[in-house]
Design a protein around this motif. Structure first.
Motif, PDB file in Angstrom:
ATOM      1  N   MET A 242      95.077 172.147  31.929  1.00  0.00           N
ATOM      2  CA  MET A 242      95.052 171.480  30.632  1.00  0.00           C
ATOM      3  C   MET A 242      96.446 171.363  30.018  1.00  0.00           C
ATOM      4  SD  MET A 242      93.164 169.895  28.488  1.00  0.00           S
ATOM      5  CE  MET A 242      91.470 170.361  28.901  1.00  0.00           C
ATOM      6  N   GLN A 243      97.270 172.420  30.124  1.00  0.00           N
ATOM      7  CA  GLN A 243      98.603 172.357  29.534  1.00  0.00           C
ATOM      8  C   GLN A 243      99.439 171.258  30.179  1.00  0.00           C
ATOM      9  OE1 GLN A 243     100.752 176.052  29.551  1.00  0.00           O
ATOM     10  NE2 GLN A 243     102.577 175.204  28.585  1.00  0.00           N
ATOM     11  N   ALA A 244      99.330 171.134  31.520  1.00  0.00           N
ATOM     12  CA  ALA A 244     100.067 170.079  32.211  1.00  0.00           C
ATOM     13  C   ALA A 244      99.520 168.703  31.834  1.00  0.00           C
ATOM     14  CB  ALA A 244      99.991 170.293  33.725  1.00  0.00           C
ATOM     15  N   GLN A 245      98.208 168.612  31.570  1.00  0.00           N
ATOM     16  CA  GLN A 245      97.622 167.350  31.127  1.00  0.00           C
ATOM     17  C   GLN A 245      98.265 166.888  29.820  1.00  0.00           C
ATOM     18  OE1 GLN A 245      93.312 167.220  30.983  1.00  0.00           O
ATOM     19  NE2 GLN A 245      93.144 168.631  32.713  1.00  0.00           N
ATOM     20  N   THR A 246      98.502 167.840  28.929  1.00  0.00           N
ATOM     21  CA  THR A 246      99.117 167.508  27.643  1.00  0.00           C
ATOM     22  C   THR A 246     100.527 166.962  27.837  1.00  0.00           C
ATOM     23  OG1 THR A 246      97.824 169.251  26.563  1.00  0.00           O
ATOM     24  CG2 THR A 246      99.762 168.428  25.391  1.00  0.00           C
ATOM     25  N   ARG A 247     101.289 167.613  28.718  1.00  0.00           N
ATOM     26  CA  ARG A 247     102.656 167.140  28.997  1.00  0.00           C
ATOM     27  C   ARG A 247     102.629 165.769  29.665  1.00  0.00           C
ATOM     28  NH1 ARG A 247     106.940 170.632  29.767  1.00  0.00           N
ATOM     29  NH2 ARG A 247     108.052 168.675  30.160  1.00  0.00           N
ATOM     30  N   LEU A 248     101.678 165.562  30.586  1.00  0.00           N
ATOM     31  CA  LEU A 248     101.569 164.272  31.268  1.00  0.00           C
ATOM     32  C   LEU A 248     101.226 163.172  30.276  1.00  0.00           C
ATOM     33  CD1 LEU A 248     101.448 162.479  33.769  1.00  0.00           C
ATOM     34  CD2 LEU A 248      99.095 163.258  34.136  1.00  0.00           C
ATOM     35  N   LEU A 249     100.300 163.452  29.370  1.00  0.00           N
ATOM     36  CA  LEU A 249      99.925 162.454  28.368  1.00  0.00           C
ATOM     37  C   LEU A 249     101.124 162.072  27.515  1.00  0.00           C
ATOM     38  CD1 LEU A 249      97.799 160.809  26.811  1.00  0.00           C
ATOM     39  CD2 LEU A 249      97.375 162.858  25.435  1.00  0.00           C
ATOM     40  N   ARG A 250     101.904 163.079  27.103  1.00  0.00           N
ATOM     41  CA  ARG A 250     103.087 162.808  26.287  1.00  0.00           C
ATOM     42  C   ARG A 250     104.086 161.933  27.045  1.00  0.00           C
ATOM     43  NH1 ARG A 250     104.871 167.833  25.513  1.00  0.00           N
ATOM     44  NH2 ARG A 250     103.241 168.180  23.955  1.00  0.00           N
ATOM     45  N   ALA A 251     104.241 162.213  28.338  1.00  0.00           N
ATOM     46  CA  ALA A 251     105.168 161.416  29.147  1.00  0.00           C
ATOM     47  C   ALA A 251     104.695 159.971  29.255  1.00  0.00           C
ATOM     48  CB  ALA A 251     105.311 162.040  30.533  1.00  0.00           C
ATOM     49  N   LEU A 252     103.387 159.772  29.457  1.00  0.00           N
ATOM     50  CA  LEU A 252     102.863 158.417  29.569  1.00  0.00           C
ATOM     51  C   LEU A 252     102.969 157.666  28.250  1.00  0.00           C
ATOM     52  CD1 LEU A 252      99.648 159.069  31.729  1.00  0.00           C
ATOM     53  CD2 LEU A 252     101.870 158.222  32.479  1.00  0.00           C
ATOM     54  N   GLN A 253     102.774 158.362  27.144  1.00  0.00           N
ATOM     55  CA  GLN A 253     102.850 157.715  25.834  1.00  0.00           C
ATOM     56  C   GLN A 253     104.275 157.336  25.456  1.00  0.00           C
ATOM     57  OE1 GLN A 253     100.956 160.779  23.509  1.00  0.00           O
ATOM     58  NE2 GLN A 253      98.990 159.704  23.453  1.00  0.00           N
ATOM     59  N   SER A 254     105.212 158.237  25.753  1.00  0.00           N
ATOM     60  CA  SER A 254     106.594 158.033  25.306  1.00  0.00           C
ATOM     61  C   SER A 254     107.471 157.341  26.331  1.00  0.00           C
ATOM     62  CB  SER A 254     107.221 159.375  24.940  1.00  0.00           C
ATOM     63  OG  SER A 254     107.344 160.217  26.099  1.00  0.00           O
ATOM     64  N   GLY A 255     107.040 157.370  27.607  1.00  0.00           N
ATOM     65  CA  GLY A 255     107.884 156.813  28.652  1.00  0.00           C
ATOM     66  C   GLY A 255     109.097 157.663  28.940  1.00  0.00           C
ATOM     67  N   ALA A 256     109.027 158.953  28.573  1.00  0.00           N
ATOM     68  CA  ALA A 256     110.155 159.854  28.795  1.00  0.00           C
ATOM     69  C   ALA A 256     109.622 161.258  29.044  1.00  0.00           C
ATOM     70  CB  ALA A 256     111.095 159.855  27.599  1.00  0.00           C
ATOM     71  N   ILE A 257     110.440 162.077  29.703  1.00  0.00           N
ATOM     72  CA  ILE A 257     110.074 163.469  29.952  1.00  0.00           C
ATOM     73  C   ILE A 257     111.207 164.374  29.494  1.00  0.00           C
ATOM     74  CG2 ILE A 257     108.633 162.932  31.954  1.00  0.00           C
ATOM     75  CD1 ILE A 257     111.014 163.947  33.694  1.00  0.00           C
ATOM     76  N   ARG A 258     110.888 165.642  29.378  1.00  0.00           N
ATOM     77  CA  ARG A 258     111.902 166.653  29.073  1.00  0.00           C
ATOM     78  C   ARG A 258     111.716 167.780  30.073  1.00  0.00           C
ATOM     79  NH1 ARG A 258     112.039 168.457  23.036  1.00  0.00           N
ATOM     80  NH2 ARG A 258     112.739 166.288  22.861  1.00  0.00           N
ATOM     81  N   ARG A 259     112.777 168.111  30.783  1.00  0.00           N
ATOM     82  CA  ARG A 259     112.689 169.183  31.774  1.00  0.00           C
ATOM     83  C   ARG A 259     112.346 170.502  31.085  1.00  0.00           C
ATOM     84  NH1 ARG A 259     118.004 167.163  33.161  1.00  0.00           N
ATOM     85  NH2 ARG A 259     117.800 165.427  34.646  1.00  0.00           N
ATOM     86  N   VAL A 260     111.668 171.387  31.817  1.00  0.00           N
ATOM     87  CA  VAL A 260     111.333 172.700  31.283  1.00  0.00           C
ATOM     88  C   VAL A 260     112.636 173.422  30.939  1.00  0.00           C
ATOM     89  CG1 VAL A 260     110.247 174.927  31.755  1.00  0.00           C
ATOM     90  CG2 VAL A 260     109.217 172.816  32.638  1.00  0.00           C
ATOM     91  N   GLY A 261     112.717 173.887  29.691  1.00  0.00           N
ATOM     92  CA  GLY A 261     113.937 174.560  29.241  1.00  0.00           C
ATOM     93  C   GLY A 261     115.030 173.615  28.810  1.00  0.00           C
ATOM     94  N   GLY A 262     114.773 172.309  28.864  1.00  0.00           N
ATOM     95  CA  GLY A 262     115.795 171.331  28.496  1.00  0.00           C
ATOM     96  C   GLY A 262     115.579 170.764  27.112  1.00  0.00           C
ATOM     97  N   ARG A 263     116.606 170.111  26.585  1.00  0.00           N
ATOM     98  CA  ARG A 263     116.539 169.515  25.253  1.00  0.00           C
ATOM     99  C   ARG A 263     116.602 167.998  25.305  1.00  0.00           C
ATOM    100  NH1 ARG A 263     120.646 173.342  21.627  1.00  0.00           N
ATOM    101  NH2 ARG A 263     119.473 175.321  21.896  1.00  0.00           N
ATOM    102  N   ASP A 264     117.231 167.467  26.336  1.00  0.00           N
ATOM    103  CA  ASP A 264     117.424 166.018  26.419  1.00  0.00           C
ATOM    104  C   ASP A 264     116.217 165.350  27.053  1.00  0.00           C
ATOM    105  OD1 ASP A 264     119.959 166.378  25.367  1.00  0.00           O
ATOM    106  OD2 ASP A 264     120.860 166.620  27.372  1.00  0.00           O
ATOM    107  N   GLU A 265     115.882 164.172  26.536  1.00  0.00           N
ATOM    108  CA  GLU A 265     114.802 163.384  27.114  1.00  0.00           C
ATOM    109  C   GLU A 265     115.353 162.498  28.222  1.00  0.00           C
ATOM    110  OE1 GLU A 265     112.593 161.205  24.208  1.00  0.00           O
ATOM    111  OE2 GLU A 265     111.237 162.900  23.875  1.00  0.00           O
TER     112      GLU A 265
END
Length: 471
Positions: A242-265
């Motif tokens: 479920m936690q990864a689902q939340t991150r995946l949804l955010r990536a699909l919505q925003s078209g961007a990702i943030r690495r674990v421990g990172g600040r930049d998109e």
């Protein structure tokens, strides 16, 4: 409005003509490519409906002339060569629609009406027509629906959700969309989300920065970034935590990702294709899969049919696997028609994957170059009593009932009561064993009234205390 129909089969042409005339079109029919080109020079046509296999050539190969000289003329292609290759070639011509034979004549007429009424279609030819060696095999109606859906997503980046049982070829569909689409020059990255430990899945998908967690000794680029410019295939998406689902949804919505421990998109340039062998609706109802993620993924669903729903494809698949086996260093074998017919009669619970493994085993064990029915039969799964008892699901239960009827043969008028008792005795025994003979809990588990259970136990001569002593 006049439609030019290129069809050398008089009976098919007659039916098509009647349907188009019912839609208000006049129809001019010819039988060859040469006649088609001559008529196009002389007349003013609203649409072209053409078969592929014509007496003087391939109707698809010659459509380049039509597209070049009559760019606003909508084209509808008909074909009895119902392969993915044909479907893709038809789409590459910029055709308005492709109909594998047999087709619904009313749907064809409506499509021609839509083609004529539509504005000029943008014709993206996408390079040379795809050749042989495509990964999917099948000419059944079920596979034609798959091929048509594939052709609809080749020139766009819409998210695709592939549904189907294990072994039906979901990854092959994903590969076909990638290889035949406009991202074919980019990477194809496949991820089995069920095979990655829950605590590592975010790092695998999105990457991590150095020091993000214990053991993160360097920056790691995740699958999303690895698939940049290409396609990311998320297999077994129904098993994603479920936690990864939340991150995946955010990536699909925003078209961007943030690495674990990172600040930049990191902006994404990737097509997403997901697949699952599970029914996601019950998972959504149980709170195990996010409903909003489901709708993000389910933009274009492609349902892969089980092999039992496409028996007409089994022979073609078997011969295809014989060729693949030979290409991988196994002996070159041939299949007799009788042996192919026997294979087509099997259920193949493991779907195409099971058939493939069986053909490879058959090639390895066969002593002759020609595989006949006597070679195939001994290697087929045995449908004996022990096998049937181990089989789960409806089909196994149905076979058990048929076998029971043939062995017990209850007298006329007593079949139902005898069968009910035969079914209830082991069922009640198992549930009572699990509940330690507690009738209240057993009745609740079975979903029946306690008094009903007590009466049936008396009728079956089952003593609940017997099960209590086993605990």
């Amino acid at each position: 409005m006049t439609v030019l129909l290129v069809e050398d089969d008089a009976s098919i042409a007659l039916v098509i003509t009647a349907a188009l005339e019912a839609e208000g079109f006049a129809v001019v029919r010819c039988e060859t490519i040469a006649e088609r080109d001559a008529l196009l020079l002389e007349g003013d046509f609203s649409a072209l409906v053409t078969d592929v296999m014509l007496p003087d050539g391939d109707g698809i190969e010659t459509l380049a002339y039509v597209s070049r000289n009559y760019p606003e003329l909508p084209v509808v292609i008909l074909s009895a060569q119902n392969t993915l290759d044909t479907a893709v070639r038809a789409t590459d011509t910029g055709a308005f629609e492709y109909f594998p034979k047999p087709f619904d004549i009313d749907e064809l007429a409506r499509t021609v009406r839509q083609a004529v009424g539509a504005s000029k279609t943008t014709r993206d030819r996408g390079g040379e027509p795809a050749g042989d060696g495509l990964p999917l095999v099948g000419r059944s109606a079920a596979m034609q629906a798959v091929f048509r859906m594939i052709t609809r997503v080749l020139r766009n980046d819409l998210t695709v959700l592939i549904l189907g049982e294990s072994g039906t070829g979901k990854e092959l569909v994903a590969e076909a969309v990638h290889q035949l689409g406009h991202r074919q020059s980019g990477p194809f990255i496949a991820v089995n989300t069920a095979a990655i430990p829950a605590e590592l899945i975010e790092s695998e998908l999105f990457g991590h920065e150095k020091g993000a967690f214990t053991g993160a000794v360097a920056r790691h680029i995740g699958k999303f970034e690895q698939a940049g410019g290409g396609t990311l295939f998320l297999d077994e998406i129904g098993d994603m935590p479920m936690q990864a689902q939340t991150r995946l949804l955010r990536a699909l919505q925003s078209g961007a990702i943030r690495r674990v421990g990172g600040r930049d998109e990191v902006r994404l340039d990737v097509r997403i294709i997901a697949a699952t062998n599970k029914d996601l609706q019950p998972l959504i109802a149980a709170g195990q899969f996010r409903e909003d993620l489901y709708y993000r993924l389910n933009v274009v669903p492609i349902s892969m049919p089980p092999l039992r729903d496409r028996p007409d494809d089994i022979e073609a698949l078997a011969r295809h696997f014989l060729q693949l086996a030979a290409g991988e260093g196994l002996p070159q074998r041939q299949l007799t028609p009788a042996a192919a017919a026997l294979l087509s009669q099997q259920t193949w619970r493991g779907n195409v994957r099971e058939l493939r493994n069986f053909i490879y085993r058959l090639v390895l064990l066969a002593r002759e170059d020609v595989i006949d029915i006597d070679t195939v039969a001994p290697l087929l799964p045995k449908d004996d009593a022990s096998t049937a008892d181990e089989e789960a699901g409806r089909d196994g239960l149905e076979r058990a009932v048929v076998r029971w009827l043939s062995e017990v043969r209850p007298g006329a008028g007593s079949i139902y009561e005898t069968a009910l008792a035969a079914f209830e005795r082991p069922l009640f025994s198992q549930v009572l064993h699990e509940t330690g003979g507690n009738q209240l809990r057993a009745a609740q588990a079975l979903g029946i009234n306690r008094n009903t259970l007590r009466k049936r136990l008396a009728d079956l001569n089952l003593d609940p205390d017997t099960f209590a002593r086993r605990v």
